[in-house]
Design an enzyme around this catalytic site. Structure first.
Site, PDB file in Angstrom:
ATOM      1  N   GLU A 183      -5.426   4.181   5.986  1.00  0.00           N
ATOM      2  CA  GLU A 183      -5.050   3.932   4.589  1.00  0.00           C
ATOM      3  C   GLU A 183      -5.448   5.110   3.690  1.00  0.00           C
ATOM      4  O   GLU A 183      -4.666   5.517   2.830  1.00  0.00           O
ATOM      5  CB  GLU A 183      -5.721   2.625   4.116  1.00  0.00           C
ATOM      6  CG  GLU A 183      -5.185   2.135   2.796  1.00  0.00           C
ATOM      7  CD  GLU A 183      -5.885   0.875   2.301  1.00  0.00           C
ATOM      8  OE1 GLU A 183      -5.703  -0.184   2.916  1.00  0.00           O
ATOM      9  OE2 GLU A 183      -6.615   0.970   1.302  1.00  0.00           O
ATOM     10  N   SER A 185     -11.058  -0.405   3.188  1.00  0.00           N
ATOM     11  CA  SER A 185     -10.319  -0.595   4.443  1.00  0.00           C
ATOM     12  C   SER A 185      -9.840   0.758   4.941  1.00  0.00           C
ATOM     13  O   SER A 185      -9.162   1.481   4.212  1.00  0.00           O
ATOM     14  CB  SER A 185      -9.095  -1.480   4.217  1.00  0.00           C
ATOM     15  OG  SER A 185      -9.498  -2.715   3.704  1.00  0.00           O
ATOM     16  N   ARG A 230       0.830  -1.220   0.000  1.00  0.00           N
ATOM     17  CA  ARG A 230       0.000   0.000   0.000  1.00  0.00           C
ATOM     18  C   ARG A 230       0.858   1.261   0.000  1.00  0.00           C
ATOM     19  O   ARG A 230       0.532   2.248   0.662  1.00  0.00           O
ATOM     20  CB  ARG A 230      -0.966   0.020   1.201  1.00  0.00           C
ATOM     21  CG  ARG A 230      -1.941  -1.127   1.237  1.00  0.00           C
ATOM     22  CD  ARG A 230      -2.911  -1.113   0.047  1.00  0.00           C
ATOM     23  NE  ARG A 230      -3.665  -2.340   0.033  1.00  0.00           N
ATOM     24  CZ  ARG A 230      -3.270  -3.441  -0.617  1.00  0.00           C
ATOM     25  NH1 ARG A 230      -2.163  -3.435  -1.337  1.00  0.00           N
ATOM     26  NH2 ARG A 230      -3.996  -4.527  -0.579  1.00  0.00           N
TER      27      ARG A 230
HETATM   28  C1  FAD Z   1     -15.516  -0.222  -1.237  1.00  0.00           C
HETATM   29  C2  FAD Z   1     -14.047  -0.005  -1.420  1.00  0.00           C
HETATM   30  C3  FAD Z   1     -13.203  -1.098  -1.543  1.00  0.00           C
HETATM   31  C4  FAD Z   1     -11.829  -0.924  -1.717  1.00  0.00           C
HETATM   32  N1  FAD Z   1     -11.040  -2.026  -1.853  1.00  0.00           N
HETATM   33  C5  FAD Z   1      -9.702  -1.884  -2.053  1.00  0.00           C
HETATM   34  C6  FAD Z   1      -8.880  -3.048  -2.225  1.00  0.00           C
HETATM   35  O1  FAD Z   1      -9.335  -4.181  -2.229  1.00  0.00           O
HETATM   36  N2  FAD Z   1      -7.544  -2.844  -2.409  1.00  0.00           N
HETATM   37  C7  FAD Z   1      -6.987  -1.599  -2.444  1.00  0.00           C
HETATM   38  O2  FAD Z   1      -5.764  -1.518  -2.613  1.00  0.00           O
HETATM   39  N3  FAD Z   1      -7.740  -0.491  -2.292  1.00  0.00           N
HETATM   40  C8  FAD Z   1      -9.088  -0.599  -2.099  1.00  0.00           C
HETATM   41  N4  FAD Z   1      -9.869   0.503  -1.939  1.00  0.00           N
HETATM   42  C9  FAD Z   1      -9.239   1.845  -1.961  1.00  0.00           C
HETATM   43  C10 FAD Z   1      -9.295   2.553  -3.341  1.00  0.00           C
HETATM   44  O3  FAD Z   1     -10.215   1.929  -4.175  1.00  0.00           O
HETATM   45  C11 FAD Z   1      -7.932   2.561  -4.041  1.00  0.00           C
HETATM   46  O4  FAD Z   1      -6.953   3.142  -3.214  1.00  0.00           O
HETATM   47  C12 FAD Z   1      -7.965   3.324  -5.364  1.00  0.00           C
HETATM   48  O5  FAD Z   1      -6.762   3.129  -6.075  1.00  0.00           O
HETATM   49  C13 FAD Z   1      -8.197   4.815  -5.193  1.00  0.00           C
HETATM   50  O6  FAD Z   1      -8.400   5.361  -6.487  1.00  0.00           O
HETATM   51  P1  FAD Z   1      -9.067   6.772  -6.690  1.00  0.00           P
HETATM   52  O7  FAD Z   1      -8.981   7.083  -8.148  1.00  0.00           O
HETATM   53  O8  FAD Z   1     -10.403   6.793  -6.093  1.00  0.00           O
HETATM   54  O9  FAD Z   1      -8.050   7.706  -5.903  1.00  0.00           O
HETATM   55  P2  FAD Z   1      -8.391   8.983  -5.003  1.00  0.00           P
HETATM   56  O10 FAD Z   1      -9.125   8.566  -3.785  1.00  0.00           O
HETATM   57  O11 FAD Z   1      -8.999  10.046  -5.851  1.00  0.00           O
HETATM   58  O12 FAD Z   1      -6.923   9.436  -4.592  1.00  0.00           O
HETATM   59  C14 FAD Z   1      -6.154   8.659  -3.697  1.00  0.00           C
HETATM   60  C15 FAD Z   1      -4.734   9.219  -3.676  1.00  0.00           C
HETATM   61  O13 FAD Z   1      -4.131   9.043  -4.948  1.00  0.00           O
HETATM   62  C16 FAD Z   1      -3.752  10.305  -5.509  1.00  0.00           C
HETATM   63  N5  FAD Z   1      -4.034  10.257  -6.948  1.00  0.00           N
HETATM   64  C17 FAD Z   1      -5.199   9.910  -7.550  1.00  0.00           C
HETATM   65  N6  FAD Z   1      -5.049   9.929  -8.890  1.00  0.00           N
HETATM   66  C18 FAD Z   1      -3.765  10.296  -9.132  1.00  0.00           C
HETATM   67  C19 FAD Z   1      -2.995  10.511 -10.310  1.00  0.00           C
HETATM   68  N7  FAD Z   1      -3.501  10.345 -11.533  1.00  0.00           N
HETATM   69  N8  FAD Z   1      -1.701  10.921 -10.168  1.00  0.00           N
HETATM   70  C20 FAD Z   1      -1.142  11.116  -8.939  1.00  0.00           C
HETATM   71  N9  FAD Z   1      -1.818  10.938  -7.796  1.00  0.00           N
HETATM   72  C21 FAD Z   1      -3.109  10.527  -7.890  1.00  0.00           C
HETATM   73  C22 FAD Z   1      -4.589  11.343  -4.784  1.00  0.00           C
HETATM   74  O14 FAD Z   1      -3.934  12.614  -4.775  1.00  0.00           O
HETATM   75  C23 FAD Z   1      -4.674  10.736  -3.402  1.00  0.00           C
HETATM   76  O15 FAD Z   1      -3.483  11.007  -2.698  1.00  0.00           O
HETATM   77  C24 FAD Z   1     -11.263   0.377  -1.771  1.00  0.00           C
HETATM   78  C25 FAD Z   1     -12.120   1.494  -1.657  1.00  0.00           C
HETATM   79  C26 FAD Z   1     -13.497   1.302  -1.497  1.00  0.00           C
HETATM   80  C27 FAD Z   1     -14.385   2.511  -1.415  1.00  0.00           C
END
Ligand code: FAD
Length: 342
Positions: A338, A242, A168
């Site tokens: 996280e 999580s 992570r």
């Molecule tokens: C129901 C649920 C289940 C989940 N299950 C998992 C799982 O099984 N495994 C897991 O690892 N995660 C899980 N997650 C967490 C999440 O889905 C991941 O971390 C995902 O990659 C976040 O993507 P996002 O586009 O929503 O990022 P955001 O929430 O928009 O951003 C997260 C971080 O990434 C940065 N960021 C986003 N896009 C970029 C970019 N293009 N360039 C640079 N920085 C960027 C943001 O600045 C921020 O710091 C879960 C979340 C939910 C709601």
């Protein structure tokens, strides 16, 4: 170049899966990397603290007004871009929905990403915390990515080594990576695919369906079925998956805990440390299904904090702090959140 279409006082409620009703003072939907170049070239805009936003599914907005310049990544496109001797290279641009991207690779007959089906968020965010599920992680299939560097105004290609992937974690979460925005990510999907069924729950799910030699699509369907049973759908109940990372403690610390809690869930790591199950620790403190204000702990999974309706980011944070304090007092373990807090 035309002036950047920066919008003001925009609600972020639809743009974060916790459904926190915060507002952004400045917001730009990024549809073209040239917009980032224009931003970096403008001294006033370049000086503003930024939030690069994907799907908002790993984010807790703790205040009502976000002072940061929100850059909402909406670069779209996904395609097969080449091959090596043993892999097919598939690229997704940052704004693509991760799950749809995984489904696209499966539709091309390519396996590799199926264990990570249904993880919310975007392709661009997938390397940030090296997303993973059911025994697979982004780093296992990663080929390279393109990132925009706000300090130089230039675009660069990064290898897995450059990204410094860990559990992570990656360079993007540290000081020397925070000035980068991921524009696209390329994955190397194996031509000779074998299922990754290291995770016992996944193997059992396929066995229960009578599938002995699964295809990638069948593994994806099993993962989707398990996730739908276990995790709340953010469209129905606000959450960020999580909420805490699984903590890693020394072997001695784990041994001491085992004397008092013989059924402590722990996994020995290659370096002799022990990874504990954060959900188990929280459950032992009696938090499962409990609420504090309008924020709560999901009744089926203690690791997931939820918005029971109308919660502010501050309420979710207060709940997280109360849980951290209890776990620390009882087990001497500090749970690390996280999601990214802004
Ligand atoms: C129901 C649920 C289940 C989940 N299950 C998992 C799982 O099984 N495994 C897991 O690892 N995660 C899980 N997650 C967490 C999440 O889905 C991941 O971390 C995902 O990659 C976040 O993507 P996002 O586009 O929503 O990022 P955001 O929430 O928009 O951003 C997260 C971080 O990434 C940065 N960021 C986003 N896009 C970029 C970019 N293009 N360039 C640079 N920085 C960027 C943001 O600045 C921020 O710091 C879960 C979340 C939910 C709601």
């Amino acid at each position: 170049m035309q002036a950047l279409p920066i919008a003001h006082d925009i609600s972020l409620q639809q743009f974060n899966t916790f459904g926190i009703p915060a507002r952004a003072r400045r917001y730009l939907r990024v549809e073209d990397p040239a917009q980032l170049q224009a931003l970096a070239a403008d001294p006033a805009l370049a000086a503003l603290p930024r939030l690069v936003l994907g799907g908002g599914s790993n984010l807790l907005i703790t205040r009502d007004e976000v002072e940061l310049l929100v850059l909402h990544m909406a670069l779209m496109g996904k395609e097969i871009v080449g091959e090596t001797a043993d892999a097919v290279l598939v690229r997704g641009r940052a704004g693509e929905n991760w799950h749809e991207f995984v489904q696209f690779t499966l539709a091309q007959g390519l396996g590799g990403l199926e264990n990570m089906s249904l993880i919310p968020g975007t392709v661009g965010a997938s390397p940030i915390q090296n997303i993973g599920a059911y025994g697979a992680e982004v780093k296992d299939l990663f080929h390279s990515l393109t990132a925009f560097d706000f300090t130089t105004g230039a675009t660069r290609t990064m290898s897995a080594a450059d990204c410094r992937f860990a559990y992570r974690d990656s360079v993007f979460k540290h000081e020397d990576g925070r000035q980068l925005a991921v524009l696209d990510v390329t994955f190397a999907l194996p031509k000779a695919w074998t299922p990754n069924l290291r995770y016992a729950e996944l193997a059992r799910e396929l066995e229960a369906e009578g599938i002995a030699a699964p295809q990638p699509r069948q593994v994806a369907d099993a993962v989707i079925a398990i996730r739908r049973r276990k995790l709340p759908d953010p469209a129905e109940i606000g959450n960020a998956g999580s909420f805490f990372k699984n903590p890693v403690v020394s072997g001695e610390h784990c041994a001491r805990l085992l004397e008092q809690w013989p059924n402590l869930v722990h996994h020995l790591q290659p370096d002799g440390t022990e990874k504990l199950a954060a959900g188990w620790l929280i459950d032992q403190c009696g938090w499962k299904g409990k609420a504090l204000g309008r924020a709560g702990v999901y009744p089926k999974q203690a690791l997931v904090l939820v918005n029971n309706g109308g919660a502010s980011g501050a309420e979710v944070l207060a709940l997280a702090r109360a849980i951290q304090a209890d776990v620390r007092e009882r087990f001497g373990v500090l749970l690390e959140p996280e999601p990214v807090m802004v």
